[in-house]
Design a protein around this motif. Structure first.
Motif, PDB file in Angstrom:
ATOM      1  N   ILE A 164      36.596  59.878  29.121  1.00  0.00           N
ATOM      2  CA  ILE A 164      37.432  59.137  30.076  1.00  0.00           C
ATOM      3  C   ILE A 164      37.714  57.736  29.543  1.00  0.00           C
ATOM      4  O   ILE A 164      38.850  57.238  29.605  1.00  0.00           O
ATOM      5  CB  ILE A 164      36.731  59.055  31.451  1.00  0.00           C
ATOM      6  N   LYS A 165      36.692  57.100  28.985  1.00  0.00           N
ATOM      7  CA  LYS A 165      36.830  55.741  28.471  1.00  0.00           C
ATOM      8  C   LYS A 165      37.842  55.667  27.338  1.00  0.00           C
ATOM      9  O   LYS A 165      38.481  54.639  27.122  1.00  0.00           O
ATOM     10  CB  LYS A 165      35.473  55.238  27.977  1.00  0.00           C
ATOM     11  N   VAL A 168      41.847  56.065  28.876  1.00  0.00           N
ATOM     12  CA  VAL A 168      42.489  54.947  29.590  1.00  0.00           C
ATOM     13  C   VAL A 168      43.023  53.890  28.626  1.00  0.00           C
ATOM     14  O   VAL A 168      44.168  53.438  28.787  1.00  0.00           O
ATOM     15  CB  VAL A 168      41.516  54.336  30.619  1.00  0.00           C
ATOM     16  N   THR A 172      46.928  52.755  28.250  1.00  0.00           N
ATOM     17  CA  THR A 172      47.300  51.337  28.310  1.00  0.00           C
ATOM     18  C   THR A 172      48.158  50.953  27.115  1.00  0.00           C
ATOM     19  O   THR A 172      49.148  50.221  27.239  1.00  0.00           O
ATOM     20  CB  THR A 172      46.038  50.464  28.364  1.00  0.00           C
ATOM     21  N   ILE A 293      43.287  50.800  35.394  1.00  0.00           N
ATOM     22  CA  ILE A 293      42.422  49.917  34.600  1.00  0.00           C
ATOM     23  C   ILE A 293      41.243  49.433  35.433  1.00  0.00           C
ATOM     24  O   ILE A 293      40.110  49.337  34.936  1.00  0.00           O
ATOM     25  CB  ILE A 293      43.232  48.726  34.051  1.00  0.00           C
ATOM     26  N   ASP A 296      38.767  52.171  35.443  1.00  0.00           N
ATOM     27  CA  ASP A 296      38.107  52.250  34.128  1.00  0.00           C
ATOM     28  C   ASP A 296      37.184  51.062  33.903  1.00  0.00           C
ATOM     29  O   ASP A 296      36.207  51.165  33.148  1.00  0.00           O
ATOM     30  CB  ASP A 296      39.145  52.313  33.023  1.00  0.00           C
ATOM     31  N   ILE A 299      34.015  52.304  34.929  1.00  0.00           N
ATOM     32  CA  ILE A 299      33.507  53.403  34.102  1.00  0.00           C
ATOM     33  C   ILE A 299      33.102  52.923  32.712  1.00  0.00           C
ATOM     34  O   ILE A 299      31.992  53.226  32.241  1.00  0.00           O
ATOM     35  CB  ILE A 299      34.563  54.521  33.996  1.00  0.00           C
ATOM     36  N   SER A 300      33.976  52.183  32.023  1.00  0.00           N
ATOM     37  CA  SER A 300      33.713  51.814  30.620  1.00  0.00           C
ATOM     38  C   SER A 300      32.447  50.971  30.454  1.00  0.00           C
ATOM     39  O   SER A 300      31.533  51.344  29.713  1.00  0.00           O
ATOM     40  CB  SER A 300      34.917  51.089  30.027  1.00  0.00           C
TER      41      SER A 300
END
Length: 534
Positions: A164-165, A168, A172, A293, A296, A299-300
């Protein structure tokens, strides 16, 4: 807690690669492009390229060490194998400082982005409020619980999160390039700008900090199914993929900033400081991307914080395994394969880092962590070259070519990154490390090591001299000097002095190695993998 347990070999190449990539893609991608643009302006991409090349050199060194000696927390153990307890202790203490603070930086990044929606959590300038601290500590406890049950649960969770990281930032990049203004690349106004800005951005904007995560494949080496093959590949894949991603992100950011805003105040006047990519997306009218964003942004950094809490556990285990830290932290739970005592300490240390109130917490700590972590990396090239001399017959599944060129270049690259962190940062970190020698003498009598004190100081004196050398050059140089102080060394001459001094100390360190390396086995710390684990 059971002391008869051992690590379990359950991580494959994909797991190891994504551990490295997942550590690299943390809060760095959310903030570093903006910070680098302020330091270096449209030349910020050069800073990413310098960082990528530097860490490829360092990574190749550890690819050989990690494949030849897959050990939990290998970065802490290799120096002691080649140079004894003094070097092993100093690297272990530095690693504890560096690792334990990263999880705090990542949860601060989560809170910082969340504060845009929930102002009660605090601001970037003022730091976290009481409820901000509660959120940060809750996240750290969540990471602790993920790590507590088994490395398999941790590894598979990280694989999903890292996927997932990665998506995104790619999304972007695509969107920002549709708003690209080529004229932005001709705008000046960076602070300090020029060559100094490019170099300072490497250490102080979060660029080197972002690349630090490549080491996870080494730290989890004892838990790899096929360490001899997978560790080198995981290191190389993670760094190359991250370099490509970050270069694209930086170019996309440079081109998408509204041209009118740059004409008013230049790169140093960028106002996207609280949540740079989200604020930029909002200014471009891409509100849907702003929301993606923001999601994320939880998450990130969370994924990276989770990895580093686990990585800190392996570092503390490794330090205890060398005999220079309390033996309780080297005990591995038999059922889960987790050193739970070290995990508890990792949690407490991570919480301790976020308790004080810091202004501009993320950018304030990132320079310290970068310098401290690279101070643990720089000894790797010396250990590698030493082992080529003292253990020529060691099995090396990955053998680094042109070692006489790559290894000293890696040491010089690491030294320059440390120097670019500046006087203030290096004084704090190196000062703490040198002061910790008091604790070294407290532990030195463990397991009869006092009898070898003289020989270990002989094999490790070069490292103490290296620390002093870096402090002196940092004070005379051009980066992060005290208020009102002026540099003594001309710009460019300082970098040359660091490179030449590092080269001299490199060969001193290689020739100071023990005639016979003291390499332990991993038999007692790794359990044989059974059919259910494969």
């Amino acid at each position: 807690m059971q002391s008869s347990g051992g690590f379990k070999r359950r991580l494959n190449l994909l797991d190891l690669t994504l551990l490295g990539l997942g550590s690299i893609i943390g809060s760095g991608w959310l903030f570093a492009a903006n910070e680098a643009s302020i330091f270096a302006g449209s030349n910020a991409w050069i800073s990413w390229l310098i960082g990528g090349v530097a860490f490829i050199l360092i990574g190749l060194v550890y690819a050989e060490l990690g494949s030849a000696m897959p050990r939990a927390g290998g970065f802490v153990r290799y120096p002691q194998y080649t140079h004894g307890t003094l070097v092993g202790y100093l690297i272990g203490f530095t690693a504890m400082l560096a690792y334990s603070s990263v999880a705090g930086i990542e949860v601060e990044a989560v809170r910082g982005y969340a504060a845009t929606w929930l102002p009660a959590l605090g601001t970037k300038a003022q730091g976290p409020t009481f409820w901000g601290f509660v959120v940060e500590i809750a996240l750290l406890v969540f990471f602790f619980l993920l790590n507590y049950w088994s490395v398999n649960v941790f590894g598979k969770f990280n694989t999903v999160i890292t996927a997932i990281k990665f998506l995104v930032p790619l999304l972007t990049i695509v969107v920002l390039f549709t708003h690209f203004h080529g004229s932005n690349l001709a705008v000046g106004g960076a602070k300090p700008g020029g060559t100094a800005g490019v170099f300072q951005a490497v250490s102080m904007s979060g660029i080197a900090f972002a690349y630090l995560g490549f080491r996870q494949a080494v730290d989890f080496g004892a838990e790899s199914k096929r360490p001899q093959r997978d560790i080198p590949l995981a290191i190389i894949f993670a760094i190359l993929l991250a370099t490509l991603l970050y270069l694209l992100l930086q170019f996309a950011y440079l081109g998408a900033v509204p041209h009118g805003q740059l004409l008013k105040a230049g790169w140093a006047g960028l106002t996207f400081t609280q949540a740079p990519y989200a604020e930029l997306a909002q200014s471009l009218g891409a509100l849907w991307l702003m929301n993606v964003i923001f999601v994320d942004a939880v998450i990130s950094p969370s994924g990276t914080g989770n990895i580093y809490l686990s990585g800190t556990t392996r570092v503390l285990f490794a330090w205890a395994r060398t005999g220079l830290f309390y033996t309780w932290f080297r005990k591995v739970d038999a059922r889960t394969g987790i050193p739970r005592g070290a995990l508890w300490l990792s949690l407490l240390l991570s919480i301790a880092w976020i308790l004080p109130a810091h202004q501009s917490f993320w950018s304030g700590l990132v320079g310290n962590v970068t310098s401290a972590t690279v101070l643990t990396y720089m000894v790797g090239p010396i250990s590698l070259a030493s082992l080529r001399k003292t253990a020529p017959d060691m099995e090396r599944p990955f053998r680094l070519g042109a070692i006489s060129i790559v290894s000293p270049l890696a040491f010089i690259a690491a030294s320059l990154i440390i120097y670019w962190s500046g006087w203030t940062t290096n004084f704090e970190i190196i000062g703490m490390v040198l002061a910790s020698l008091v604790l070294y003498f407290a532990f030195i009598d463990r397991e009869g090591t006092r009898n070898r004190l003289k020989s270990d100081w002989k094999t490790g004196a070069w490292l103490v001299v290296y620390y002093v050398f870096m402090l002196v050059v940092s004070r005379l140089g051009n980066y992060q000097l005290p208020t009102g102080a002026k540099p003594v060394l001309p710009n460019g001459v300082d970098d040359l002095i660091v490179a030449v001094g590092a080269l001299i100390i490199y060969y001193w360190g290689v020739n100071s190695a023990m005639k016979k390396p003291e390499i332990d086995t991993d038999d007692e710390e790794v359990l044989a993998v059974n059919a259910a684990d494969v």
